[in-house]
Design an enzyme around this catalytic site. Structure first.
Site, PDB file in Angstrom:
ATOM      1  N   HIS A  46       0.835  -1.207   0.000  1.00 23.75           N
ATOM      2  CA  HIS A  46       0.000   0.000   0.000  1.00 23.75           C
ATOM      3  C   HIS A  46       0.871   1.259   0.000  1.00 23.75           C
ATOM      4  O   HIS A  46       0.609   2.214  -0.717  1.00 23.75           O
ATOM      5  CB  HIS A  46      -0.926  -0.001   1.228  1.00 23.75           C
ATOM      6  CG  HIS A  46      -1.971  -1.047   1.178  1.00 23.75           C
ATOM      7  ND1 HIS A  46      -3.321  -0.785   1.127  1.00 23.75           N
ATOM      8  CD2 HIS A  46      -1.868  -2.393   1.137  1.00 23.75           C
ATOM      9  CE1 HIS A  46      -4.002  -1.925   1.057  1.00 23.75           C
ATOM     10  NE2 HIS A  46      -3.134  -2.912   1.071  1.00 23.75           N
TER      11      HIS A  46
ATOM     12  N   ASP B 207      -6.641   5.272   3.095  1.00 25.23           N
ATOM     13  CA  ASP B 207      -6.673   3.879   2.627  1.00 25.23           C
ATOM     14  C   ASP B 207      -7.906   3.157   3.179  1.00 25.23           C
ATOM     15  O   ASP B 207      -8.683   3.761   3.936  1.00 25.23           O
ATOM     16  CB  ASP B 207      -5.370   3.193   3.127  1.00 25.23           C
ATOM     17  CG  ASP B 207      -4.862   2.109   2.192  1.00 25.23           C
ATOM     18  OD1 ASP B 207      -3.637   1.929   2.092  1.00 25.23           O
ATOM     19  OD2 ASP B 207      -5.711   1.434   1.565  1.00 25.23           O
TER      20      ASP B 207
HETATM   21  C1  LIG Z   1      -2.352  -4.114  -2.387  1.00 31.62           C
HETATM   22  C2  LIG Z   1      -1.445  -5.262  -2.005  1.00 31.62           C
HETATM   23  O1  LIG Z   1      -0.511  -5.497  -3.060  1.00 31.62           O
HETATM   24  C3  LIG Z   1       0.389  -6.561  -2.778  1.00 31.62           C
HETATM   25  O2  LIG Z   1       1.114  -6.864  -3.961  1.00 31.62           O
HETATM   26  P1  LIG Z   1       2.158  -5.821  -4.546  1.00 31.62           P
HETATM   27  O3  LIG Z   1       2.996  -6.438  -5.611  1.00 31.62           O
HETATM   28  O4  LIG Z   1       1.437  -4.591  -4.930  1.00 31.62           O
HETATM   29  O5  LIG Z   1       3.007  -5.514  -3.338  1.00 31.62           O
HETATM   30  P2  LIG Z   1       4.248  -6.336  -2.875  1.00 31.62           P
HETATM   31  O6  LIG Z   1       4.333  -7.597  -3.627  1.00 31.62           O
HETATM   32  O7  LIG Z   1       4.165  -6.363  -1.437  1.00 31.62           O
HETATM   33  O8  LIG Z   1       5.396  -5.402  -3.412  1.00 31.62           O
HETATM   34  C4  LIG Z   1       5.268  -4.022  -3.152  1.00 31.62           C
HETATM   35  C5  LIG Z   1       6.482  -3.388  -3.698  1.00 31.62           C
HETATM   36  O9  LIG Z   1       7.607  -3.906  -2.999  1.00 31.62           O
HETATM   37  C6  LIG Z   1       8.605  -4.304  -3.915  1.00 31.62           C
HETATM   38  N1  LIG Z   1       9.288  -5.496  -3.417  1.00 31.62           N
HETATM   39  C7  LIG Z   1       8.582  -6.538  -2.909  1.00 31.62           C
HETATM   40  C8  LIG Z   1       9.281  -7.634  -2.434  1.00 31.62           C
HETATM   41  C9  LIG Z   1      10.700  -7.653  -2.488  1.00 31.62           C
HETATM   42  O10 LIG Z   1      11.414  -8.599  -2.086  1.00 31.62           O
HETATM   43  N2  LIG Z   1      11.351  -6.576  -3.014  1.00 31.62           N
HETATM   44  C10 LIG Z   1      10.676  -5.492  -3.486  1.00 31.62           C
HETATM   45  O11 LIG Z   1      11.302  -4.550  -3.969  1.00 31.62           O
HETATM   46  C11 LIG Z   1       7.892  -4.613  -5.215  1.00 31.62           C
HETATM   47  O12 LIG Z   1       8.777  -4.335  -6.306  1.00 31.62           O
HETATM   48  C12 LIG Z   1       6.695  -3.678  -5.180  1.00 31.62           C
HETATM   49  O13 LIG Z   1       6.999  -2.470  -5.806  1.00 31.62           O
HETATM   50  C13 LIG Z   1      -0.292  -7.866  -2.475  1.00 31.62           C
HETATM   51  O14 LIG Z   1      -0.950  -8.333  -3.670  1.00 31.62           O
HETATM   52  C14 LIG Z   1      -1.346  -7.676  -1.429  1.00 31.62           C
HETATM   53  O15 LIG Z   1      -2.155  -8.875  -1.381  1.00 31.62           O
HETATM   54  C15 LIG Z   1      -2.266  -6.511  -1.768  1.00 31.62           C
HETATM   55  O16 LIG Z   1      -3.149  -6.288  -0.681  1.00 31.62           O
END
Ligand SMILES: C[C@@H]1O[C@H](OP(=O)(O)OP(=O)(O)OC[C@H]2O[C@@H](n3ccc(=O)[nH]c3=O)[C@H](O)[C@@H]2O)[C@H](O)[C@H](O)[C@H]1O
Length: 465
Positions: free
Chosen positions: A21, A118
């Site tokens: 988020h 949110d």
């Molecule tokens: C609304 C929410 O979105 C989420 O997915 P989303 O991909 O948007 O977020 P993350 O995967 O946490 O990733 C969020 C951000 O963290 C970054 N990241 C993540 C993991 C990592 O190891 N390294 C990174 O840089 C990623 O690149 C992205 O930009 C889920 O579906 C959730 O169920 C939903 O409620």
């Protein structure tokens, strides 16, 4: 009185304390600040550093730390859901509710034109209204997921849908949608929306209250991708739905750590399969085994990231769940990591050509703006609908085959999906998927499109400020 068009807007950003988020709120802040909007950003102290690094384009943004009230069941210093169990995340919602007095006092001093809130803070509209501040519900979810899951028509007369109901789209859902139904295991997972924890309001009640009482809804969406769902939601919620655009992340800053850059660099361009399930989505032991063997069967190099719930020791979980002898067999072409990685930099790496993921909305956009073909393995909530949007409506990704009753997938389902988009690329469906991926990448990287959405959003905000 300054002309509306010269009005210098000041907005407060107040996301739920989860990086899925926080990320979109940071991206929106960067887009608005480029249009001259002043930004103040609320979050718990432990999240400030990562928010600050994300607000690169908004150096003047004021980040205001909001200490989380001490509530039984929360650990001091744990400031985002990434560090919490699901039960703790439910307690965090109640702790957020207790922050109303401090939020009201800070807003009364800041006096912004708007506060973007949110799903978790449905009390913002009333509190902001008392201060003469307008409240905008900023939904980080895809509009298709909002339309499918929480359209008011789903709960007419306070009737709660059952699993059978949730397998079908709500009444009046866009008829040209690729979704005719979702699988039973997905509908069962979505019942979480209607579940109350320790007597607290269910997610759908919080979201619905905020959507009903806000001045307008702002969505991370564009007409080109989700037009019919935007119109459906605007009708269903009887609210203006203002479009922020797809919020394509700015090119990642910095460089990938040598250990990953060197390992990836030894493989041909676009040959590596990157596999990650975001910051808060976890696979169980059987899924990990099938996924690992499926990756092995492709014969392609792969970089697999597996995370585990906060209460478990990740490294020992990794050793326990990977198949016997797996690491020895894939030595030299497969690596497995647990913990945070610079995902945007990995997706941008020239060797990476496929992203097998949980269908998180931010993550999917990051794959589309790179040359990473999408193999979609949604695990929960909005991810199921994001996967339908990308693989169904947009036909820019391959949704991995799942058993309807329990979501089971096997090693062959994994290898089939990857081979379709990475090996058998002259055959369908890989051929069309790759063509559409290219088309959507060009659309998303069109800076004019992003600026158009941001400028139109600011113009709309100025008319309602
Ligand atoms: C609304 C929410 O979105 C989420 O997915 P989303 O991909 O948007 O977020 P993350 O995967 O946490 O990733 C969020 C951000 O963290 C970054 N990241 C993540 C993991 C990592 O190891 N390294 C990174 O840089 C990623 O690149 C992205 O930009 C889920 O579906 C959730 O169920 C939903 O409620």
């Amino acid at each position: 009185m300054a002309q509306q068009s010269e009005l210098k807007l000041h907005v407060v950003m107040f996301p739920w304390f989860a990086f899925g988020h926080i990320s979109p709120f940071v991206q929106l802040a960067n887009k608005l600040s480029l249009q001259g909007v002043g930004i103040s950003f609320f979050s718990a102290p432990g999240n400030v550093a990562r928010i600050k690094s994300g607000l690169g384009l908004t150096p003047k943004a004021e980040i205001i730390p909001l200490p989380i009230p001490q509530v039984e069941g929360l650990r001091p210093g744990f400031d985002s859901t990434a560090e919490m169990t699901p039960a703790m995340a439910e307690v965090l919602k109640k702790a957020l509710d207790l922050m109303q007095p401090q939020v009201k006092s800070i807003l009364s001093q800041l006096k912004p034109h708007f506060v973007f809130f949110d799903f978790a803070q449905p009390w913002i509209p009333k509190l902001a209204c008392e201060l003469g501040i307008k409240a905008l519900h900023f939904s980080v979810y895809s509009v298709i997921s909002q339309a499918f899951c929480i359209a008011p028509v789903r709960t007419t007369g306070a009737k709660i849908p059952d699993v059978e109901d949730m397998m079908k789209p709500p009444k009046g859902f866009p008829s040209n949608s690729a979704i005719t139904s979702i699988k039973r295991f997905q509908a069962e997972n979505l019942m979480y929306l209607f579940k109350s924890f320790d007597g607290g309001p269910p997610v759908y009640v919080r979201a619905r209250e905020g959507l009903t009482n806000c001045t307008a809804v702002v969505v991370k969406a564009c007409r080109e991708m989700e037009g019919p769902y935007i119109d459906y939601c605007a009708t269903q919620f009887q609210k203006p739905f203002l479009l922020a655009g797809p919020l394509v992340p700015d090119p990642p800053k910095g460089v990938l750590e040598d250990k990953w850059a060197n390992w990836l660099g030894q493989f041909p361009a676009k040959s590596v399969v990157f596999c990650n399930f975001g910051s808060e989505t976890f696979l169980d032991e059987d899924q990990i085994k099938e996924l690992a063997i499926g990756l092995e069967l492709t014969g392609l190099p792969f970089f697999l990231v597996l995370n585990f719930p906060a209460e478990l020791d990740s490294q020992s979980e990794l050793t326990r769940t990977l198949p016997e002898g797996f690491m020895e067999r894939v030595e030299g072409r497969g690596i497995v990591h647990t913990g945070w990685v610079r995902q945007a930099l990995i997706l941008a790496h020239d060797s990476v050509g496929c992203y097998l993921c949980h269908s998180g909305f931010s993550s999917v956009i990051e794959a589309l703006v790179n040359d990473c073909q999408l193999a979609l393995l949604p695990q929960k909530g909005d991810q199921f609908l994001n996967s339908k949007l990308v693989a169904g409506d947009m036909k820019a990704g391959f949704e991995i085959n799942r058993r309807g009753e329990d979501g089971y997938f096997g090693k062959d389902d994994i290898s089939e999906a990857i081979k379709s988009v990475m090996v058998d690329v002259e055959k369908e469906p890989g051929k069309t998927i790759r063509e559409n991926h290219k088309k959507w990448k060009e659309f998303l990287l069109n800076g004019e499109m992003e600026n158009k959405y941001a400028a139109e959003l600011v113009a709309q905000l100025k008319t309602i400020a």
